[in-house]
Design a protein around this motif. Structure first.
Motif, PDB file in Angstrom:
ATOM      1  N   HIS A  32      50.093   1.521  -4.832  1.00  0.00           N
ATOM      2  CA  HIS A  32      50.623   1.585  -6.187  1.00  0.00           C
ATOM      3  C   HIS A  32      51.400   2.848  -6.561  1.00  0.00           C
ATOM      4  N   SER A  35      55.306   2.366  -7.312  1.00  0.00           N
ATOM      5  CA  SER A  35      55.629   1.792  -8.622  1.00  0.00           C
ATOM      6  C   SER A  35      55.421   2.814  -9.734  1.00  0.00           C
ATOM      7  N   ARG A  76      47.647  -1.831 -10.603  1.00  0.00           N
ATOM      8  CA  ARG A  76      49.022  -1.318 -10.649  1.00  0.00           C
ATOM      9  C   ARG A  76      49.445  -1.073 -12.097  1.00  0.00           C
ATOM     10  N   CYS A  80      50.275   2.494 -13.729  1.00  0.00           N
ATOM     11  CA  CYS A  80      51.617   2.710 -14.291  1.00  0.00           C
ATOM     12  C   CYS A  80      51.535   3.128 -15.756  1.00  0.00           C
ATOM     13  N   GLU A 154      58.701  -6.661  -7.522  1.00  0.00           N
ATOM     14  CA  GLU A 154      57.368  -6.317  -8.013  1.00  0.00           C
ATOM     15  C   GLU A 154      56.969  -7.186  -9.201  1.00  0.00           C
ATOM     16  N   GLU A 158      53.675  -9.547  -9.326  1.00  0.00           N
ATOM     17  CA  GLU A 158      52.705  -9.477 -10.423  1.00  0.00           C
ATOM     18  C   GLU A 158      52.522 -10.826 -11.115  1.00  0.00           C
TER      19      GLU A 158
END
Length: 189
Positions: A32, A35, A76, A80, A154, A158
């Motif tokens: 992760h 990202s 993730r 983020c 991505e 997801e």
């Protein structure tokens, strides 16, 4: 199927992190950090600032793994979100330092008129409200791409859909968002 697998993997990593397993932190980082870095770099525009934001996000995960709840969202997305907050904090610190140094040097910093801040804040609020009011089919791709800084690939991962579908949903979402913004009285662009 991808969502179930990611949820299981995230829950496994959380369990390992709660047991202070350093391998789990390394695995989470490998999965992760790219990202989180992409998002932080987009916000800061500074490599070191982005790296600091990501480091702080993973440090938070290591120190407080219980704060992450795999039932509430993906690891993730959680990382983020933290990296985004840290990147914004970094920007604020940079701004404060510039202001301080400018004043220290005896110069008065040039500040944008208050009206600009009010207009920007109102527009940002309107965009958030219009995004929030979109159907989930459109809201999720926008949130992942623009708020979390994920790439098309991505976003597709997801959402558990093919990359082409993710691109199509994002284009449709932006079209619907533009319509809602126009209906709210905001000019195109």
């Amino acid at each position: 199927m991808t969502d179930v697998r990611s949820h299981v993997e995230d829950a496994r990593l959380r369990t390992m992190l709660l047991a202070a397993d350093e391998d789990a932190l390394s695995e989470a980082y490998d999965l992760h950090a790219p990202s989180a870095f992409a998002l932080a770099f987009r916000i800061t525009g500074d490599r070191q600032g982005a790296e600091d934001a990501v480091q702080e996000a993973f440090l938070d995960l290591w120190r407080n793994p219980g704060r992450f709840n795999p039932d509430a969202g993906s690891l993730r997305t959680w990382l983020c979100t933290i990296a985004r907050r840290r990147a914004i904090d970094w920007l604020r610190r940079q701004s404060a330092q510039r202001t301080y140094l400018t004043r220290l040097a005896g110069q008065t910093p040039i500040e944008a008129p208050v009206e600009d801040d009010v207009i920007s804040a109102a527009t940002a609020k309107a965009v958030r409200e219009c995004v929030r009011d979109l159907p989930r089919l459109y809201r999720d791709p926008i949130a992942l791409a623009y708020y979390y800084g994920l790439s098309y690939r991505e976003v597709a991962i997801e959402l558990g859909v093919p990359e082409g579908t993710a691109k199509s949903r994002l284009r449709s979402a932006l079209h619907h968002l533009a319509e809602r913004m126009a209906a709210a009285g905001y000019p195109p662009g």
